[in-house]
Enzyme design. Structure first.
Site, PDB file in Angstrom:
ATOM      1  N   ASN A   8       1.018  -1.002   0.151  1.00 31.17           N
ATOM      2  CA  ASN A   8      -0.138   0.001  -0.037  1.00 31.17           C
ATOM      3  C   ASN A   8       0.936   1.099   0.035  1.00 31.17           C
ATOM      4  OD1 ASN A   8      -2.033   1.961   0.469  1.00 31.17           O
ATOM      5  ND2 ASN A   8      -2.177   1.461   2.626  1.00 31.17           N
ATOM      6  N   TRP A   9       1.129   1.894  -1.206  1.00 31.24           N
ATOM      7  CA  TRP A   9       1.712   2.879  -1.430  1.00 31.24           C
ATOM      8  C   TRP A   9       1.292   4.340  -0.787  1.00 31.24           C
ATOM      9  CZ3 TRP A   9       4.482   2.246  -6.730  1.00 31.24           C
ATOM     10  CH2 TRP A   9       5.269   1.075  -6.764  1.00 31.24           C
ATOM     11  N   LYS A  10       0.186   4.367  -0.325  1.00 29.95           N
ATOM     12  CA  LYS A  10      -0.416   5.515   0.079  1.00 29.95           C
ATOM     13  C   LYS A  10      -0.172   6.672  -0.760  1.00 29.95           C
ATOM     14  CE  LYS A  10       0.277   3.771   4.797  1.00 29.95           C
ATOM     15  NZ  LYS A  10       0.070   3.788   6.152  1.00 29.95           N
ATOM     16  N   HIS A  90      -9.478   1.061   4.699  1.00 33.88           N
ATOM     17  CA  HIS A  90      -8.384   1.123   5.391  1.00 33.88           C
ATOM     18  C   HIS A  90      -8.507   2.012   6.286  1.00 33.88           C
ATOM     19  CE1 HIS A  90      -4.101   2.453   5.881  1.00 33.88           C
ATOM     20  NE2 HIS A  90      -3.822   1.637   5.609  1.00 33.88           N
ATOM     21  N   GLU A  92      -6.932   4.622   7.460  1.00 32.05           N
ATOM     22  CA  GLU A  92      -6.714   6.020   7.320  1.00 32.05           C
ATOM     23  C   GLU A  92      -7.965   6.569   6.698  1.00 32.05           C
ATOM     24  OE1 GLU A  92      -2.888   5.689   5.235  1.00 32.05           O
ATOM     25  OE2 GLU A  92      -1.857   5.114   7.317  1.00 32.05           O
ATOM     26  N   GLU A 162      -5.622  -5.231  10.387  1.00 31.06           N
ATOM     27  CA  GLU A 162      -4.689  -3.990  10.612  1.00 31.06           C
ATOM     28  C   GLU A 162      -4.827  -3.263  11.901  1.00 31.06           C
ATOM     29  OE1 GLU A 162      -2.443  -3.135   6.741  1.00 31.06           O
ATOM     30  OE2 GLU A 162      -4.157  -1.856   6.957  1.00 31.06           O
ATOM     31  N   GLY A 168       2.227   2.112  10.756  1.00 33.28           N
ATOM     32  CA  GLY A 168       3.036   3.323  10.565  1.00 33.28           C
ATOM     33  C   GLY A 168       3.816   3.721  12.107  1.00 33.28           C
ATOM     34  N   SER A 208       3.363  -2.018  10.423  1.00 32.40           N
ATOM     35  CA  SER A 208       4.839  -2.095  10.740  1.00 32.40           C
ATOM     36  C   SER A 208       5.398  -3.375  10.300  1.00 32.40           C
ATOM     37  CB  SER A 208       4.813  -1.828  12.259  1.00 32.40           C
ATOM     38  OG  SER A 208       4.488  -0.421  12.469  1.00 32.40           O
ATOM     39  N   GLY A 229       2.670  -0.910   4.390  1.00 33.67           N
ATOM     40  CA  GLY A 229       2.842   0.435   3.812  1.00 33.67           C
ATOM     41  C   GLY A 229       4.188   0.714   3.610  1.00 33.67           C
ATOM     42  N   GLY A 230       4.986   1.199   4.628  1.00 38.25           N
ATOM     43  CA  GLY A 230       6.276   1.946   4.852  1.00 38.25           C
ATOM     44  C   GLY A 230       7.151   1.152   4.186  1.00 38.25           C
TER      45      GLY A 230
HETATM   46  C1  PEP Z   1      -0.715   0.275   6.001  1.00 35.91           C
HETATM   47  O1  PEP Z   1      -0.575   1.142   5.360  1.00 35.91           O
HETATM   48  O2  PEP Z   1      -1.822  -0.626   5.811  1.00 35.91           O
HETATM   49  C2  PEP Z   1       0.370  -0.331   6.836  1.00 35.91           C
HETATM   50  C3  PEP Z   1       0.285  -1.690   7.392  1.00 35.91           C
HETATM   51  O3  PEP Z   1       1.242   0.695   6.900  1.00 35.91           O
HETATM   52  P1  PEP Z   1       2.639   0.199   7.757  1.00 35.91           P
HETATM   53  O4  PEP Z   1       3.396  -0.898   7.119  1.00 35.91           O
HETATM   54  O5  PEP Z   1       3.494   1.445   7.252  1.00 35.91           O
HETATM   55  O6  PEP Z   1       2.470   0.321   9.066  1.00 35.91           O
END
Ligand code: PEP
Length: 247
Positions: A8-10, A90, A92, A162, A168, A208, A229-230
């Protein structure tokens, strides 16, 4: 069941950066590789991966099919540019853009009607975790999102657990927590649909995830893969995690 790894590149990367990532991507057929870039990259990236098993999808979509919804993107538009899956609900979207469980249910229904595979995100925030409400929150999210569906509608669905407190933050859930929550999600799916559907629906973990914690989580039997994500923004880290998934 084949394990999936979802990026997930956001709101990160330009088209050029997306294509450079794909040029360096080291994928193998035994892992399901899904990438959700910003909308503006979908078409170029989908064309780049055509003929491979890599899937390019969206991070969100509208619950409406067309109309006066400034700034929104419909499922028809997504399919038109080559998106082959969509992430829905999600945290966010829920927390920053205040999407309700009911709006997410409308999006799920749209995805099902239009036959686009979707990944539904569920998870509790820190306060809910501390109040011991994880199961209640997740059950509510699942029951509302799937309220109008029958068993056959889940054949293209994946669920991502999640926990909001882990997204994050660097604060990853322990394998024990992940295992317990994934089993609970299976129970809810069994109650709502059937044991068979519960066992067949992939349940991913997200929050994470990085190479240091990836194996311990993804090797769990109850975990069908990871939503990242990150650490998915760096192709070297992403390749490293793909390689960690055993045949
Ligand atoms: C996400 O955005 O769904 C996510 C899991 O982010 P991260 O891996 O950065 O915690």
């Amino acid at each position: 069941m084949k394990k999936n790894i979802v990026a997930n590149w956001k709101m990160h990367k330009t088209r050029q950066e997306g294509l450079s990532f794909l040029a360096a991507l080291d994928h193998t057929e035994h892992v399901g590789v899904y990438i959700a870039p910003p909308f503006t990259l979908i078409q170029d990236m989908a064309e780049f991966v055509r003929g491979t098993s890599v899937r390019i999808g969206a991070q969100n979509m509208s619950g409406h099919n067309s109309g006066a919804f400034t700034g929104e993107i419909s499922v028809t538009m997504l399919k038109d540019v080559g998106a082959s899956f969509v992430i829905l609900g999600h945290s966010e979207r829920r927390n920053i853009f205040l999407e309700s469980d009911e709006e997410i249910a409308a999006k799920v229904e749209r995805a099902v009607c239009e036959n686009i595979p979707f990944i539904l995100c569920v998870g509790e925030d820190r306060e809910e975790k501390n109040a011991d409400e994880t199961q209640e929150v997740i059950k509510n999210q699942l029951v509302t999102a799937f309220s109008s569906l029958t068993e056959k509608h889940l054949k293209n669905a994946q669920i991502a657990y999640e926990p909001v407190w882990a997204i994050g933050t660097g604060d990853v859930a322990t394998p024990q927590i992940v295992d317990e929550v994934h089993m609970f999600i299976q129970e809810v799916l069994s109650e709502m649909f059937s044991r068979e559907t519960a066992l067949r629906t992939p349940i991913l973990y997200g929050g994470s995830v990085k190479p240091e914690n990836f194996s311990a989580l993804v090797e769990l039997k109850s975990v069908s893969g990871a939503l990242i994500g990150g650490a998915s923004l760096d192709v070297k880290l992403f390749n490293q995690m793909i390689k960690m998934i055993k045949d």
